[in-house]
Design an enzyme around this catalytic site. Structure first.
Site: not given
Length: 382
Positions: A128, A224
């Site tokens: 990410c 997440c």
């Protein structure tokens, strides 16, 4: 409104250590702040506003606003976006939200599932940072005419004799340098990490002094996009074949039993093997995706002498250099040397898993990050 509120701040030590490293009058500078909706990025935005620079907050929406978004302490979803917007409104600067769900799914979530399918242990946070967060935000900040992109990561940017260097955060419990090894020199030149010199309790104090609603918001936990921690369920949904059964095989070639899918195992794992009647505890030594085998053995079978690194990113010359290598996020860095992207440990290491990263630090200046690479292959210690 913003200057008045920020002037009441009662954390002079924290403020003195937060530096955006920009030359010239700050009133002539523009800072883009990556805002996740958490306390760290919110405080970065507050410090940027206090500096006198023009501040633009940017939040990337990374996944849908469904059940995942309801979890407190998540990142870049429904409530988090609203929290970021509330901070921007309170401090008086512009806030943009950009939808990057498709790219996040393609480059992070799908890749996460594919890695497990290949018998590797992925680190989605690094992927990410490499793509959606730094590459995309970097480009966006440039388009907005920013002088820098500031984030809430706990790592330090230090100016050395040859330019910007990455160093560990002052607070070792919060240091995120392992997850930022893939930051390129070009990105590092443009990025700013004003929290790297602060401890977390100081950051929360700043947020409380500002009256920010996120001051007591819990830190992000786990991955997440896996809010309940059940990553196997997500991988099974995306790649049903990841739960294909196969053999559990001892390193001596003996078939000991059957497993319920490679996604339930990682190198170094002891619990969950469920094979009784053995003379000594068994650990996962390696995973063979081609044959769907889980190879197990005693702890000594985990010993490796080195690893081959792929997609390496170097922030300094490491060839033949004495380094400290960190092969898991919670592992202690150990002495090693690098030659042609091959890492050699000075003493055998245990539980080194393909798919994880090897992040290197300067052996002399133990805080400096030299870069790192993905562990593609390990070499058994003799």
């Amino acid at each position: 409104m913003a200057p008045t509120m920020i002037a009441t701040l009662s954390s002079p030590v924290g403020l003195a250590q937060a530096d955006f490293q920009l030359a010239g009058p700050m009133k002539d500078r523009r800072i883009v702040v990556a805002m996740s909706g958490g306390v760290d990025s919110s405080v970065v935005a507050a410090l940027a506003a206090r500096s006198g620079a023009e501040v633009i907050g940017v939040t990337l929406q990374l996944y849908d606003h469904g059940a995942k978004a309801k979890r407190v302490g998540a990142c870049c979803a429904g409530q988090d976006i609203r929290d970021a917007r509330a901070v921007a409104d309170r401090l008086g600067f512009v806030h943009h939200v950009h939808d990057h769900e498709s790219r996040f799914r393609d480059t992070v979530i799908d890749q996460f599932a594919d890695e497990y399918l290949a018998g590797r242990t992925p680190i989605p946070c690094v992927r990410c940072n490499m793509g959606v967060k730094f590459t995309d935000l970097f480009q966006l900040a440039r388009e907005l005419g920013a002088d820098c992109l500031a984030t809430g990561h706990y790592v330090r940017r230090v100016m050395g004799p040859d330019g910007a260097e990455m160093h560990r955060a002052v607070d070792p419990a919060r240091d995120q340098s392992y997850f930022l090894f893939a930051t390129t020199q070009e990105q590092l030149d443009f990025l700013r990490f004003p929290l790297g010199g602060l401890e977390k309790n100081v950051v929360r104090e700043i947020a409380r002094d500002l009256g920010l609603g996120v001051a007591g918001k819990p830190d992000s936990q786990d991955i997440c996009f896996v809010p309940d921690g059940d990553y196997a369920s997500l991988v099974r949904k995306l790649r049903p074949e990841a739960e294909d059964q196969g053999d559990i095989v001892h390193v001596d070639g003996t078939v000991l039993g059957a497993h319920k899918g490679l996604i339930h195992y990682t190198v170094g794992q002891r619990r969950g093997i469920d094979i009784g009647g053995q003379a000594e505890p068994l650990y996962v030594v390696r995973l063979n995706a081609a044959t769907k085998q889980v190879i197990v053995g005693p702890r000594r079978a985990l010993a490796v002498s080195g690893a081959r690194l792929g997609d390496a990113n170097w922030l300094a010359d490491v060839e033949g250099r004495d380094v400290l290598a960190k092969v898991r996020s919670m592992a202690k860095p150990v002495p090693a040397r690098v030659t042609a992207n091959r890492l050699r440990f000075l003493s055998p290491e245990y539980g080194v898993a393909p798919g994880q990263a090897a992040v290197l630090y300067d052996a002399a200046d133990k805080s400096r990050v030299l870069g790192g690479g993905w562990i593609e292959e390990t070499f058994t210690a003799e």
